[in-house]
Design a protein around this motif. Structure first.
Motif, PDB file in Angstrom:
ATOM      1  N   GLN A  53     -37.272 -18.030   9.137  1.00 42.02           N
ATOM      2  CA  GLN A  53     -36.572 -18.103   7.865  1.00 42.02           C
ATOM      3  C   GLN A  53     -35.151 -17.570   8.023  1.00 42.02           C
ATOM      4  O   GLN A  53     -34.188 -18.167   7.540  1.00 42.02           O
ATOM      5  CB  GLN A  53     -37.319 -17.294   6.797  1.00 42.02           C
ATOM      6  CG  GLN A  53     -36.576 -17.184   5.460  1.00 42.02           C
ATOM      7  CD  GLN A  53     -36.265 -18.530   4.839  1.00 42.02           C
ATOM      8  OE1 GLN A  53     -37.116 -19.420   4.823  1.00 42.02           O
ATOM      9  NE2 GLN A  53     -35.050 -18.697   4.348  1.00 42.02           N
ATOM     10  N   LEU A  54     -35.018 -16.442   8.731  1.00 43.92           N
ATOM     11  CA  LEU A  54     -33.695 -15.872   8.960  1.00 43.92           C
ATOM     12  C   LEU A  54     -32.874 -16.771   9.879  1.00 43.92           C
ATOM     13  O   LEU A  54     -31.688 -17.006   9.637  1.00 43.92           O
ATOM     14  CB  LEU A  54     -33.835 -14.468   9.563  1.00 43.92           C
ATOM     15  CG  LEU A  54     -32.556 -13.646   9.728  1.00 43.92           C
ATOM     16  CD1 LEU A  54     -31.841 -13.466   8.392  1.00 43.92           C
ATOM     17  CD2 LEU A  54     -32.878 -12.292  10.345  1.00 43.92           C
ATOM     18  N   VAL A  55     -33.489 -17.287  10.926  1.00 38.78           N
ATOM     19  CA  VAL A  55     -32.784 -18.163  11.867  1.00 38.78           C
ATOM     20  C   VAL A  55     -32.247 -19.404  11.156  1.00 38.78           C
ATOM     21  O   VAL A  55     -31.150 -19.892  11.472  1.00 38.78           O
ATOM     22  CB  VAL A  55     -33.711 -18.567  13.033  1.00 38.78           C
ATOM     23  CG1 VAL A  55     -33.061 -19.652  13.895  1.00 38.78           C
ATOM     24  CG2 VAL A  55     -34.041 -17.351  13.893  1.00 38.78           C
ATOM     25  N   SER A  56     -32.995 -19.892  10.171  1.00 36.37           N
ATOM     26  CA  SER A  56     -32.562 -21.099   9.451  1.00 36.37           C
ATOM     27  C   SER A  56     -31.276 -20.867   8.661  1.00 36.37           C
ATOM     28  O   SER A  56     -30.626 -21.826   8.230  1.00 36.37           O
ATOM     29  CB  SER A  56     -33.669 -21.573   8.504  1.00 36.37           C
ATOM     30  OG  SER A  56     -33.824 -20.682   7.409  1.00 36.37           O
ATOM     31  N   GLU A  57     -30.893 -19.598   8.470  1.00 39.28           N
ATOM     32  CA  GLU A  57     -29.680 -19.269   7.717  1.00 39.28           C
ATOM     33  C   GLU A  57     -28.430 -19.229   8.599  1.00 39.28           C
ATOM     34  O   GLU A  57     -27.326 -18.989   8.104  1.00 39.28           O
ATOM     35  CB  GLU A  57     -29.856 -17.916   7.020  1.00 39.28           C
ATOM     36  CG  GLU A  57     -30.998 -17.884   6.009  1.00 39.28           C
ATOM     37  CD  GLU A  57     -31.255 -16.492   5.456  1.00 39.28           C
ATOM     38  OE1 GLU A  57     -30.592 -15.531   5.916  1.00 39.28           O
ATOM     39  OE2 GLU A  57     -32.115 -16.348   4.564  1.00 39.28           O
TER      40      GLU A  57
ATOM     41  N   ALA B 132     -20.240 -20.815   9.343  1.00 39.57           N
ATOM     42  CA  ALA B 132     -19.252 -21.398   8.434  1.00 39.57           C
ATOM     43  C   ALA B 132     -18.296 -20.327   7.912  1.00 39.57           C
ATOM     44  O   ALA B 132     -17.093 -20.579   7.747  1.00 39.57           O
ATOM     45  CB  ALA B 132     -19.964 -22.090   7.264  1.00 39.57           C
ATOM     46  N   MET B 133     -18.808 -19.132   7.661  1.00 45.09           N
ATOM     47  CA  MET B 133     -17.953 -18.030   7.211  1.00 45.09           C
ATOM     48  C   MET B 133     -16.943 -17.666   8.282  1.00 45.09           C
ATOM     49  O   MET B 133     -15.769 -17.400   7.991  1.00 45.09           O
ATOM     50  CB  MET B 133     -18.818 -16.817   6.856  1.00 45.09           C
ATOM     51  CG  MET B 133     -19.723 -17.056   5.652  1.00 45.09           C
ATOM     52  SD  MET B 133     -21.035 -15.812   5.484  1.00 45.09           S
ATOM     53  CE  MET B 133     -20.112 -14.398   4.887  1.00 45.09           C
ATOM     54  N   MET B 134     -17.370 -17.646   9.530  1.00 43.12           N
ATOM     55  CA  MET B 134     -16.452 -17.350  10.630  1.00 43.12           C
ATOM     56  C   MET B 134     -15.383 -18.431  10.757  1.00 43.12           C
ATOM     57  O   MET B 134     -14.205 -18.133  11.004  1.00 43.12           O
ATOM     58  CB  MET B 134     -17.229 -17.219  11.940  1.00 43.12           C
ATOM     59  CG  MET B 134     -18.062 -15.953  12.052  1.00 43.12           C
ATOM     60  SD  MET B 134     -17.027 -14.466  12.161  1.00 43.12           S
ATOM     61  CE  MET B 134     -18.267 -13.221  12.584  1.00 43.12           C
ATOM     62  N   ARG B 135     -15.776 -19.672  10.574  1.00 43.34           N
ATOM     63  CA  ARG B 135     -14.787 -20.762  10.656  1.00 43.34           C
ATOM     64  C   ARG B 135     -13.766 -20.656   9.520  1.00 43.34           C
ATOM     65  O   ARG B 135     -12.576 -20.896   9.716  1.00 43.34           O
ATOM     66  CB  ARG B 135     -15.490 -22.119  10.611  1.00 43.34           C
ATOM     67  CG  ARG B 135     -16.354 -22.406  11.834  1.00 43.34           C
ATOM     68  CD  ARG B 135     -16.689 -23.882  11.964  1.00 43.34           C
ATOM     69  NE  ARG B 135     -17.668 -24.110  13.001  1.00 43.34           N
ATOM     70  CZ  ARG B 135     -17.424 -24.079  14.308  1.00 43.34           C
ATOM     71  NH1 ARG B 135     -16.193 -23.823  14.727  1.00 43.34           N
ATOM     72  NH2 ARG B 135     -18.381 -24.301  15.187  1.00 43.34           N
TER      73      ARG B 135
ATOM     74  N   GLY C 295     -27.968 -21.886   0.002  1.00 42.95           N
ATOM     75  CA  GLY C 295     -28.560 -23.148  -0.418  1.00 42.95           C
ATOM     76  C   GLY C 295     -27.646 -24.359  -0.413  1.00 42.95           C
ATOM     77  O   GLY C 295     -28.122 -25.483  -0.519  1.00 42.95           O
ATOM     78  N   ALA C 296     -26.347 -24.157  -0.283  1.00 39.63           N
ATOM     79  CA  ALA C 296     -25.419 -25.289  -0.363  1.00 39.63           C
ATOM     80  C   ALA C 296     -25.490 -26.161   0.883  1.00 39.63           C
ATOM     81  O   ALA C 296     -25.604 -25.656   1.999  1.00 39.63           O
ATOM     82  CB  ALA C 296     -23.993 -24.784  -0.564  1.00 39.63           C
ATOM     83  N   LYS C 297     -25.418 -27.453   0.671  1.00 43.87           N
ATOM     84  CA  LYS C 297     -25.377 -28.377   1.812  1.00 43.87           C
ATOM     85  C   LYS C 297     -23.985 -28.408   2.421  1.00 43.87           C
ATOM     86  O   LYS C 297     -23.831 -28.584   3.619  1.00 43.87           O
ATOM     87  CB  LYS C 297     -25.795 -29.778   1.350  1.00 43.87           C
ATOM     88  CG  LYS C 297     -27.259 -29.870   0.937  1.00 43.87           C
ATOM     89  CD  LYS C 297     -27.634 -31.292   0.538  1.00 43.87           C
ATOM     90  CE  LYS C 297     -29.108 -31.378   0.160  1.00 43.87           C
ATOM     91  NZ  LYS C 297     -29.496 -32.754  -0.253  1.00 43.87           N
ATOM     92  N   ASP C 298     -22.967 -28.242   1.569  1.00 43.61           N
ATOM     93  CA  ASP C 298     -21.584 -28.246   2.041  1.00 43.61           C
ATOM     94  C   ASP C 298     -21.056 -26.813   2.015  1.00 43.61           C
ATOM     95  O   ASP C 298     -20.484 -26.366   1.020  1.00 43.61           O
ATOM     96  CB  ASP C 298     -20.730 -29.162   1.160  1.00 43.61           C
ATOM     97  CG  ASP C 298     -19.342 -29.386   1.746  1.00 43.61           C
ATOM     98  OD1 ASP C 298     -18.943 -28.619   2.648  1.00 43.61           O
ATOM     99  OD2 ASP C 298     -18.657 -30.317   1.292  1.00 43.61           O
ATOM    100  N   LEU C 299     -21.266 -26.089   3.113  1.00 47.63           N
ATOM    101  CA  LEU C 299     -20.843 -24.688   3.173  1.00 47.63           C
ATOM    102  C   LEU C 299     -19.327 -24.551   3.155  1.00 47.63           C
ATOM    103  O   LEU C 299     -18.794 -23.588   2.601  1.00 47.63           O
ATOM    104  CB  LEU C 299     -21.422 -24.036   4.425  1.00 47.63           C
ATOM    105  CG  LEU C 299     -22.942 -23.817   4.400  1.00 47.63           C
ATOM    106  CD1 LEU C 299     -23.439 -23.457   5.795  1.00 47.63           C
ATOM    107  CD2 LEU C 299     -23.310 -22.730   3.410  1.00 47.63           C
TER     108      LEU C 299
END
Length: 281
Positions: free
Chosen positions: A155-159, A165-168, A117-121
């Motif tokens: 719904q899944l694609v939107s995630e 971001a986790m990979m970065r 839900g965070a805008k700033d991952l």
């Protein structure tokens, strides 16, 4: 005490499979190990090693033996078989992701909810430490692969921004993890996006070169990823053929640690070459 000793032994047993040269043997053996770990987790629900092992184990099993089979079926025009394989892969990969998120929740309370839900991952992931880069990588890999095998689930694609971001974050923390695994992800990610979108062939090539350098050229997967993503997209059939022939000519016994992964990479290279007419205009 016995359960914890068993959990430690089982969750760290991946090297035995990784050095094997018989994918079918490993394919038959791995599910028993995964179910054993799930049984132990019922006794030790907070065991970090089990959660990490289940995340990586289900992700690797799903990719190596379910996604790859679905991809080959799709290349061969076996649509229904490919669809069934992707649905099974999606379920296995979401199971892996959920174990990973459970492990991250224990270490960083509230992080899984923020990732959704965070805008700033980047800010949400700033607290993740280098010690947890393995859990971060396998959770992100499971999540991204689940999305790629369930493109109809919007719904899944939107995630998708979350695992990217986790990979970065993982790349920033430890680019050498598993001798270039984060760079391998970005070969595919940047290779499937244009330069205007922040990716492109040049950036994918940089990640390929770095992945090869970090693995001392022992891992064949990066070359297959690059050929399948960038060289198909740029329609460079000559380089595609040359790269995959290089993969097939490699001796998988020179790097026992990556023997199984390299055998699987050669299988994928062979399938891609067999269907090259379908990939190039």
């Amino acid at each position: 005490m016995v359960a914890r000793a068993a959990a430690g032994a089982v969750s760290e047993s991946g090297d035995t499979f990784a050095s094997d040269d018989d994918p079918e043997l490993v394919k038959a053996a791995v599910p028993f190990g995964l179910k054993t770990m799930e049984g132990l987790l019922e006794t030790l629900p907070d065991d970090d090693g089990l959660l990490r092992g289940l995340t990586s184990g289900f992700t690797q099993y799903a990719y190596a033996f379910v996604v790859q089979d679905a991809d080959v079926a799709e290349l061969g025009g076996k649509t229904s078989e490919a669809r069934a394989g992707r649905e099974r892969a999606r379920k296995l990969l979401l199971r892996a992701r959920d174990y990973g998120l459970r492990g991250l929740e224990q270490k960083y309370p509230g992080l899984p909810a923020q990732l959704r839900g965070a805008k700033d991952l980047d800010a949400a992931l700033a607290s993740v430490r280098k010690d947890d880069v393995a859990l971060l990588y396998w959770t992100a890999a499971a999540w991204a692969l689940a999305i790629s095998n369930a493109k109809g689930d919007m719904q899944l694609v939107s995630e998708l921004p979350a695992p990217v971001a986790m990979m970065r974050r993982g790349l920033a923390l430890d680019e050498s993890f598993d001798r270039g695994a984060f760079h391998e992800f970005f070969i595919t990610w940047d290779g499937s996006h244009s330069a205007a979108e922040g990716g492109g062939p040049a950036k994918a090539r940089e990640h390929l070169d770095r992945a090869l350098a970090l693995s001392d050229g022992q891992k064949l997967g990066p070359l297959v990823n690059y050929a399948e993503t960038v060289l198909v997209q740029t329609q460079d059939r000559a380089e595609f053929t040359k790269t995959l022939q290089q993969v097939l000519a490699a001796d998988v016994n020179t790097a026992p640690r990556y023997r199984l992964a390299n055998v699987l990479a050669q299988q994928r290279a062979r399938a891609l070459l067999e269907h090259a007419d379908d990939l190039f205009a």
